[in-house]
Design a protein around this motif. Structure first.
Motif, short mmCIF file in Angstrom:
data_model
loop_
_atom_site.label_atom_id
_atom_site.label_comp_id
_atom_site.label_asym_id
_atom_site.label_seq_id
_atom_site.Cartn_x
_atom_site.Cartn_y
_atom_site.Cartn_z
N ALA A 28 0.83 -1.21 0.00
CA ALA A 28 0.00 0.00 0.00
C ALA A 28 0.86 1.26 0.00
CB ALA A 28 -0.94 -0.01 1.20
N ASP A 29 1.92 1.26 0.80
CA ASP A 29 2.82 2.42 0.85
C ASP A 29 3.49 2.65 -0.50
OD1 ASP A 29 2.18 2.84 3.48
OD2 ASP A 29 4.01 1.94 4.29
N ALA A 30 3.93 1.57 -1.13
CA ALA A 30 4.59 1.70 -2.43
C ALA A 30 3.63 2.23 -3.49
CB ALA A 30 5.16 0.36 -2.86
N MET A 31 2.35 1.89 -3.33
CA MET A 31 1.34 2.33 -4.28
C MET A 31 0.75 3.70 -3.93
SD MET A 31 0.70 0.31 -6.81
CE MET A 31 -0.87 1.01 -7.23
N ARG A 32 1.15 4.22 -2.74
CA ARG A 32 0.55 5.46 -2.22
C ARG A 32 -0.97 5.34 -2.16
NH1 ARG A 32 5.16 7.26 -4.85
NH2 ARG A 32 6.44 8.70 -3.65
N THR A 33 -1.41 4.20 -1.65
CA THR A 33 -2.83 3.96 -1.46
C THR A 33 -3.03 3.37 -0.08
OG1 THR A 33 -4.81 2.97 -2.46
CG2 THR A 33 -2.82 1.63 -2.45
N SER A 34 -4.21 2.87 0.20
CA SER A 34 -4.51 2.32 1.53
C SER A 34 -4.67 0.81 1.45
CB SER A 34 -5.79 2.95 2.07
OG SER A 34 -6.90 2.60 1.26
N LYS A 35 -4.49 0.17 2.60
CA LYS A 35 -4.74 -1.27 2.67
C LYS A 35 -6.21 -1.54 2.34
CE LYS A 35 -3.04 -3.39 6.29
NZ LYS A 35 -2.64 -3.69 7.70
N ARG A 36 -7.07 -0.64 2.76
CA ARG A 36 -8.50 -0.80 2.49
C ARG A 36 -8.77 -0.89 0.99
NH1 ARG A 36 -13.15 3.65 4.13
NH2 ARG A 36 -14.92 2.55 3.21
N MET A 37 -8.08 -0.07 0.19
CA MET A 37 -8.27 -0.10 -1.25
C MET A 37 -7.81 -1.43 -1.83
SD MET A 37 -9.30 1.39 -3.98
CE MET A 37 -9.48 3.14 -3.52
N ILE A 38 -6.69 -1.96 -1.35
CA ILE A 38 -6.20 -3.25 -1.84
C ILE A 38 -7.18 -4.36 -1.50
CG2 ILE A 38 -4.36 -4.98 -1.56
CD1 ILE A 38 -2.40 -2.65 -1.24
N TYR A 39 -7.71 -4.34 -0.28
CA TYR A 39 -8.69 -5.35 0.10
C TYR A 39 -9.98 -5.19 -0.70
CZ TYR A 39 -5.72 -6.62 4.05
OH TYR A 39 -4.68 -7.06 4.81
N TYR A 40 -10.30 -3.96 -1.09
CA TYR A 40 -11.50 -3.71 -1.90
C TYR A 40 -11.37 -4.45 -3.24
CZ TYR A 40 -14.68 -1.24 -5.05
OH TYR A 40 -15.64 -0.94 -5.97
N TYR A 41 -10.19 -4.39 -3.83
CA TYR A 41 -9.98 -5.01 -5.14
C TYR A 41 -9.76 -6.51 -5.06
CZ TYR A 41 -9.58 -0.53 -7.60
OH TYR A 41 -9.85 0.69 -8.17
N PHE A 42 -9.07 -6.98 -4.03
CA PHE A 42 -8.63 -8.38 -4.00
C PHE A 42 -9.22 -9.20 -2.85
CE2 PHE A 42 -5.39 -5.94 -6.25
CZ PHE A 42 -5.31 -6.65 -7.43
N GLY A 43 -9.93 -8.58 -1.95
CA GLY A 43 -10.63 -9.30 -0.89
C GLY A 43 -9.79 -9.64 0.32
N SER A 44 -8.56 -10.06 0.11
CA SER A 44 -7.70 -10.48 1.22
C SER A 44 -6.26 -10.56 0.72
CB SER A 44 -8.14 -11.86 1.74
OG SER A 44 -7.97 -12.85 0.72
N LYS A 45 -5.36 -10.78 1.65
CA LYS A 45 -3.95 -10.99 1.29
C LYS A 45 -3.81 -12.22 0.40
CE LYS A 45 0.57 -11.68 3.53
NZ LYS A 45 1.25 -11.85 4.84
N GLU A 46 -4.53 -13.28 0.75
CA GLU A 46 -4.48 -14.50 -0.05
C GLU A 46 -5.06 -14.28 -1.44
OE1 GLU A 46 -4.00 -15.42 4.10
OE2 GLU A 46 -5.56 -14.28 3.06
N GLY A 47 -6.12 -13.45 -1.52
CA GLY A 47 -6.70 -13.13 -2.82
C GLY A 47 -5.72 -12.38 -3.71
N LEU A 48 -4.95 -11.48 -3.12
CA LEU A 48 -3.93 -10.75 -3.87
C LEU A 48 -2.82 -11.69 -4.31
CD1 LEU A 48 -2.62 -8.22 -5.00
CD2 LEU A 48 -1.77 -7.69 -2.69
N TYR A 49 -2.41 -12.58 -3.43
CA TYR A 49 -1.35 -13.54 -3.75
C TYR A 49 -1.79 -14.42 -4.93
CZ TYR A 49 1.58 -17.73 -3.18
OH TYR A 49 2.42 -18.80 -3.39
N LEU A 50 -3.04 -14.87 -4.92
CA LEU A 50 -3.54 -15.70 -6.02
C LEU A 50 -3.58 -14.90 -7.32
CD1 LEU A 50 -4.66 -18.36 -6.98
CD2 LEU A 50 -6.94 -17.63 -6.21
N ALA A 51 -3.96 -13.63 -7.24
CA ALA A 51 -3.99 -12.77 -8.43
C ALA A 51 -2.57 -12.59 -8.98
CB ALA A 51 -4.61 -11.42 -8.09
#
Length: 230
Positions: free
Chosen positions: A60-83
């Motif tokens: 999130a810091d590298a993207m200059r966004t929030s963890k909430r935004m990442i979870y919005y798109y991918f649902g979870s850490k595992e969802g992002l890892y799978l993506a």
């Protein structure tokens, strides 16, 4: 003297502010681009630290966004890892599809495929580390992805098509399983990246030497061709 220092420093401030403003520009107007950018940053984070060690706040810091935004798109850490896994496999398979192997004779097509595999994996160590990490998880997340399983079907079919043409022309010997041939291609190319540090240290090999790398590439291409040659 002080005036000279100030005169030098003033021009530097403006580009930093401009760059910061550009980096902080909202990305939400293009969700697909935003997701692709997140996946690109997350690929490096997961490949370096694995699923357990990777941190969403770092991404999130590298993207200059929030963890909430990442979870919005991918649902979870595992969802992002799978993506990230799906994107990594999609990338190599999409490039393989542009090699025009059907336009070449069987042996030339096989040589091009092996050389491409070596070059791609050498240039993309993040992909190798992701695969290594997923093996630590015994393929748990890869098994959940119908996308990755679907992507690997044309990869095997491409190997099968090359091999069967070679058999029909009497160039390749019969009786080789296309999956085994795919493994024979992937294994030494994978080893070239995955074991470069340990193998290099033990046997005093410089894996960054372009001449030595070219020799390994040629050797692997020749080894695979001889494996199937009639």
């Amino acid at each position: 003297m002080n005036e000279t220092v100030h005169a030098v420093r003033r021009p530097r401030a403006a580009p930093r502010k401009k760059a910061a403003a550009t980096a902080a520009a909202p990305r939400t107007n293009d969700p697909d681009r935003t997701m692709a950018d997140i996946i690109e940053v997350a690929t490096h984070e997961f490949s370096e630290k694995g699923l357990a060690g990777a941190r969403i706040d770092v991404i999130a810091d590298a993207m200059r966004t929030s963890k909430r935004m990442i979870y919005y798109y991918f649902g979870s850490k595992e969802g992002l890892y799978l993506a990230v896994l799906e994107a990594a496999y999609s990338r190599i398979r999409s490039i393989e599809a542009t090699l025009h192997l059907a336009d070449l004779g069987p042996e030339d097509a096989l040589r091009r495929l092996v050389a491409f595999t070596f070059d791609y994996q050498a240039a993309n160590p993040d992909f190798i580390r992701l695969v290594m990490n997923e093996n630590i998880h015994r393929g748990e997340f890869l098994a959940q992805s119908k996308t990755i399983q679907r992507l690997n079907v044309p990869a095997i079919e491409a190997v099968r098509e090359i091999y069967e043409r070679g058999v029909e022309e009497g160039i390749f010997r019969p009786g080789v399983d296309p999956v085994a041939l795919h493994m024979a291609i992937a294994a030494p190319c994978f080893f070239n990246v995955a074991n470069r540090h340990t193998f290099g240290l033990i046997f005093k090999q410089d894996f960054d030497d372009p001449v030595a790398a070219a020799a390994r590439r040629d050797s692997i291409v020749e080894m695979v061709v001889r494996f199937v040659r009639a």
